[in-house]
Scaffold this motif. Structure first.
Motif, PDB file in Angstrom:
ATOM      1  N   CYS A  77      36.177  39.916  37.308  1.00 22.72           N
ATOM      2  CA  CYS A  77      34.999  39.412  36.793  1.00 22.72           C
ATOM      3  C   CYS A  77      34.901  38.138  36.253  1.00 22.72           C
ATOM      4  O   CYS A  77      34.500  37.711  34.998  1.00 22.72           O
ATOM      5  CB  CYS A  77      34.402  40.420  35.503  1.00 22.72           C
ATOM      6  N   GLY A 135      31.033  36.267  37.953  1.00 24.23           N
ATOM      7  CA  GLY A 135      30.967  37.750  37.463  1.00 24.23           C
ATOM      8  C   GLY A 135      31.924  38.630  38.450  1.00 24.23           C
ATOM      9  O   GLY A 135      32.029  39.827  38.230  1.00 24.23           O
ATOM     10  N   LYS A 156      39.515  35.937  36.150  1.00 29.76           N
ATOM     11  CA  LYS A 156      39.477  36.627  35.108  1.00 29.76           C
ATOM     12  C   LYS A 156      39.059  38.261  35.566  1.00 29.76           C
ATOM     13  O   LYS A 156      38.478  38.565  36.668  1.00 29.76           O
ATOM     14  CB  LYS A 156      38.185  36.044  34.202  1.00 29.76           C
ATOM     15  N   ALA A 177      37.795  35.693  29.413  1.00 28.18           N
ATOM     16  CA  ALA A 177      37.197  34.391  29.532  1.00 28.18           C
ATOM     17  C   ALA A 177      37.920  33.223  28.390  1.00 28.18           C
ATOM     18  O   ALA A 177      37.816  34.082  27.362  1.00 28.18           O
ATOM     19  CB  ALA A 177      35.575  34.178  29.297  1.00 28.18           C
ATOM     20  N   ASP A 236      31.306  31.915  23.124  1.00 27.76           N
ATOM     21  CA  ASP A 236      32.445  32.333  24.087  1.00 27.76           C
ATOM     22  C   ASP A 236      32.959  33.769  23.809  1.00 27.76           C
ATOM     23  O   ASP A 236      33.446  34.403  24.954  1.00 27.76           O
ATOM     24  CB  ASP A 236      33.553  31.612  24.202  1.00 27.76           C
ATOM     25  N   GLU A 237      32.869  34.225  22.549  1.00 25.95           N
ATOM     26  CA  GLU A 237      33.364  35.539  22.501  1.00 25.95           C
ATOM     27  C   GLU A 237      32.454  36.552  23.133  1.00 25.95           C
ATOM     28  O   GLU A 237      32.819  37.874  23.495  1.00 25.95           O
ATOM     29  CB  GLU A 237      33.430  35.786  20.832  1.00 25.95           C
ATOM     30  N   ARG A 245      31.105  36.212  25.993  1.00 31.66           N
ATOM     31  CA  ARG A 245      31.427  36.535  27.452  1.00 31.66           C
ATOM     32  C   ARG A 245      32.543  37.483  27.352  1.00 31.66           C
ATOM     33  O   ARG A 245      32.493  38.365  28.507  1.00 31.66           O
ATOM     34  CB  ARG A 245      31.982  34.993  27.835  1.00 31.66           C
ATOM     35  N   ARG A 246      33.892  37.223  26.505  1.00 25.30           N
ATOM     36  CA  ARG A 246      34.870  38.090  26.411  1.00 25.30           C
ATOM     37  C   ARG A 246      34.424  39.543  26.382  1.00 25.30           C
ATOM     38  O   ARG A 246      34.700  40.406  26.836  1.00 25.30           O
ATOM     39  CB  ARG A 246      35.872  37.463  25.365  1.00 25.30           C
ATOM     40  N   HIS A 255      31.570  40.888  26.957  1.00 26.40           N
ATOM     41  CA  HIS A 255      31.055  41.357  28.132  1.00 26.40           C
ATOM     42  C   HIS A 255      32.054  41.747  29.280  1.00 26.40           C
ATOM     43  O   HIS A 255      31.917  42.832  29.909  1.00 26.40           O
ATOM     44  CB  HIS A 255      29.856  40.241  28.771  1.00 26.40           C
ATOM     45  N   GLN A 256      33.022  40.980  29.446  1.00 23.58           N
ATOM     46  CA  GLN A 256      34.018  41.376  30.407  1.00 23.58           C
ATOM     47  C   GLN A 256      34.669  42.616  29.918  1.00 23.58           C
ATOM     48  O   GLN A 256      35.073  43.353  31.040  1.00 23.58           O
ATOM     49  CB  GLN A 256      34.920  40.024  30.440  1.00 23.58           C
TER      50      GLN A 256
END
Length: 207
Positions: free
Chosen positions: A47, A51, A56, A78, A85-86, A88-89, A91-92
């Protein structure tokens, strides 16, 4: 422990690599001789860029010891200190939970969970990249004082957990200094202490 002694005492159950993310699960031979280890499965979830690239994401191993299911997950999430940015993390993490799958096979000895959360025991490791909501200079002062409790009040992962990410999970006691980010030229100091001299980017230390 030497490599030869390690191999005599432990047996490799499974390993999996995706780009720079790697996991290997070993079992004591003493345990393996007494308990049945079965239904070993692996899964990777990419991802990263767009994505779907493997820079990652996660690799995971699922297995049974007798009738108890275990899942081990290693993730690299991420990076980034910017606001948002948190997200994005987070979501991953959600994608890893959603896309990790351990399909059933005719060789399974017991009913086997197909998802991470379906297991009896789950362990999550890796470089999660959550940061500290704190100015770098203040973070460094608290590190010098070894005030880990004060630092944890600003820990991004702790706050995101309270907001629902990794809900219900438990983290071990943190009684050691942040491990991010040490200088490439000197592992006894954090990156960017002397930015004009070394060219290193100044990062706020974090776990």
């Amino acid at each position: 422990m030497s490599h030869s002694n390690y191999r005599r005492k432990y047996s490799l159950v499974a390993s999996k690599q995706m780009v720079g993310i790697f996991i290997s699960v070993w079992v004591k031979q003493e345990l393996q001789s007494k308990c049945r280890v079965s239904n070993v499965k692996v899964c990777s979830v990419a991802c990263g860029i767009m994505g779907y690239l493997g820079n990652k994401g996660s690799v995971a191993v699922s297995m049974l010891i007798e009738s108890t299911s275990f899942c081990f997950v290693v993730a690299h999430l991420a990076s980034g200190e910017k606001k948002g940015d948190e997200g994005r993390r987070n979501h991953q993490v959600s994608e890893i939970f959603k896309r990790t799958c351990f399909p059933k096979t005719p060789k399974d000895h017991y009913p086997h969970p197909s998802t991470i959360l379906g297991h009896d025991q789950i362990f999550w490791f890796g470089d999660l990249n959550y940061r500290l909501y704190l100015q770098g200079s203040l973070a460094r002062r608290l590190i010098v004082r070894q005030d880990w409790k004060a630092l944890q009040q600003f820990d991004q992962l702790r706050m995101e957990r309270e907001a629902g990410v990794f809900e219900g999970w438990k983290e071990g006691n943190i009684e050691f200094p942040p491990t991010y980010k040490y200088s490439w030229s000197n592992c006894n100091r954090y990156s960017g202490n002397f930015p004009s001299r070394s060219g290193e980017k100044k990062r706020t230390p974090a776990w």
